[in-house]
Motif scaffolding. Structure first.
Motif, PDB file in Angstrom:
ATOM      1  N   VAL A 108       0.833  -1.191   0.000  1.00 26.64           N
ATOM      2  CA  VAL A 108       0.000   0.000   0.000  1.00 26.64           C
ATOM      3  C   VAL A 108       0.873   1.248   0.000  1.00 26.64           C
ATOM      4  N   ALA A 109       0.479   2.261  -0.785  1.00 28.74           N
ATOM      5  CA  ALA A 109       1.235   3.508  -0.868  1.00 28.74           C
ATOM      6  C   ALA A 109       1.336   4.162   0.503  1.00 28.74           C
ATOM      7  N   ALA A 110       2.494   4.774   0.768  1.00 26.30           N
ATOM      8  CA  ALA A 110       2.737   5.379   2.075  1.00 26.30           C
ATOM      9  C   ALA A 110       1.684   6.424   2.424  1.00 26.30           C
ATOM     10  N   ASP A 111       1.330   7.283   1.466  1.00 27.99           N
ATOM     11  CA  ASP A 111       0.332   8.325   1.743  1.00 27.99           C
ATOM     12  C   ASP A 111      -1.018   7.720   2.104  1.00 27.99           C
ATOM     13  N   ASP A 112      -1.384   6.615   1.451  1.00 28.83           N
ATOM     14  CA  ASP A 112      -2.657   5.964   1.757  1.00 28.83           C
ATOM     15  C   ASP A 112      -2.649   5.387   3.170  1.00 28.83           C
ATOM     16  N   ILE A 113      -1.514   4.818   3.562  1.00 25.73           N
ATOM     17  CA  ILE A 113      -1.401   4.287   4.924  1.00 25.73           C
ATOM     18  C   ILE A 113      -1.506   5.408   5.950  1.00 25.73           C
ATOM     19  N   LEU A 114      -0.866   6.524   5.677  1.00 27.59           N
ATOM     20  CA  LEU A 114      -0.861   7.631   6.630  1.00 27.59           C
ATOM     21  C   LEU A 114      -2.214   8.332   6.699  1.00 27.59           C
TER      22      LEU A 114
END
Length: 220
Positions: free
Chosen positions: A156-162
Motif C-alpha cells: 500500500v502507498a505510504a500516503d494511503d497508509i498515513l
C-alpha cells in the motif's frame, strides 16, 4: 514436498532450500529446520495457487525466494512488540514469512481481496500457524479489537497508509513500517504518530538487485 513450475524435482527443491538458507544467513537470521520447512511449504502453496488465482506476478519459484520470502524477512529485526498488523497483505506478504519466523508474536493479516484472503486462510490451516489471523476488510472500514505494537505494509502507498486510521490503531510506543523500493524525497505527514522525523533504512536483500528501503515511523 513438490513444487510447481521449475521446482518439480529434488534438485530444484534443494536449490530453493539452499538459496533460502544462504539468504537467511546473509540477513543474520537463524532458521531452524522446521522454520525453513514451513517457509518452503508456504512457497509451494504460493506457486500452486498462483496458477489459478494470479496472486503474484512473479512466477519463478527461485525468484520468489528473494522477491517474496527474503524481502519479507529483511524487516524482521525492525518488528516491535508482540502484536503485528500487516496492511494490504495480499498473498500473505510480509506477514506469513514473519509469522513463521516469530511464532511468539501474533499477526493480523488484512486485505480486501477475497481470493487472496482465502489463500492466506488455507496457508494458516495447512501450516498450522496458530499465531496468524487473516482478516478480509477494507482499510477504511476495519475496526480492530485492540491496538498493535507494529503495523507493517509492503504493497500500500505510504500516503494511503498515513491517511488511514493507522495512528489510532498503533500502540504507544509502537512502530509503523512501510516497505518501499527507491527512497523518496517527498515529505510524509507523520504528525499523527510522533514529532520525530521518519527513519529511512536501506535494506540489502540477498539475491535481489533492486533498491529496497524501509520507512520507520515511531509513536512515542
Amino acid at each position: 514436498m513438490t513444487m510447481a513450475g521449475r521446482a518439480t524435482d529434488p534438485g530444484a527443491e534443494a536449490g530453493l532450500s539452499e538459496r533460502l538458507s544462504a539468504g537467511a544467513q546473509a540477513l543474520g537470521l537463524g532458521l531452524t529446520a522446521d522454520r525453513q520447512g514451513l517457509l518452503l511449504r508456504f512457497l509451494a502453496m504460493l506457486v500452486h495457487w498462483n496458477r489459478a488465482y494470479n496472486l503474484t506476478a512473479v512466477r519463478d519459484p527461485l525468484e520468489m525466494v528473494a522477491k517474496h520470502l527474503l524481502d519479507s524477512l529483511a524487516i524482521h529485526d525492525f518488528l516491535f512488540g508482540d502484536r503485528v498488523l500487516d496492511v494490504g497483505t495480499g498473498a500473505g506478504l510480509p506477514g506469513i514469512p514473519l509469522a513463521i519466523l516469530s511464532p511468539e508474536r501474533r499477526f493480523w493479516l488484512l486485505d480486501s481481496n477475497g481470493k487472496k484472503v482465502r489463500f492466506v486462510r488455507q496457508v494458516v490451516l495447512e501450516l498450522g500457524l496458530a499465531n496468524v489471523e487473516p482478516v478480509q476488510s477494507r482499510i477504511e472500514t476495519y475496526r480492530p479489537q485492540g491496538k498493535f505494537s507494529t503495523i507493517v505494509s509492503r504493497a500500500v502507498a505510504a500516503d494511503d497508509i498515513l491517511r488511514a486510521p493507522t495512528a489510532q490503531w498503533l500502540a504507544r510506543p509502537g512502530r509503523l513500517l512501510l516497505m518501499k523500493g527507491r527512497e523518496t524525497e517527498e515529505p510524509l505527514d507523520t504528525s499523527a504518530f510522533s514529532a520525530a522525523a521518519p527513519r529511512v533504512h536501506r535494506l540489502s536483500v540477498p539475491f535481489l538487485d533492486v533498491s529496497r528501503h524501509l520507512i520507520e515511523i515511531r509513536s512515542d
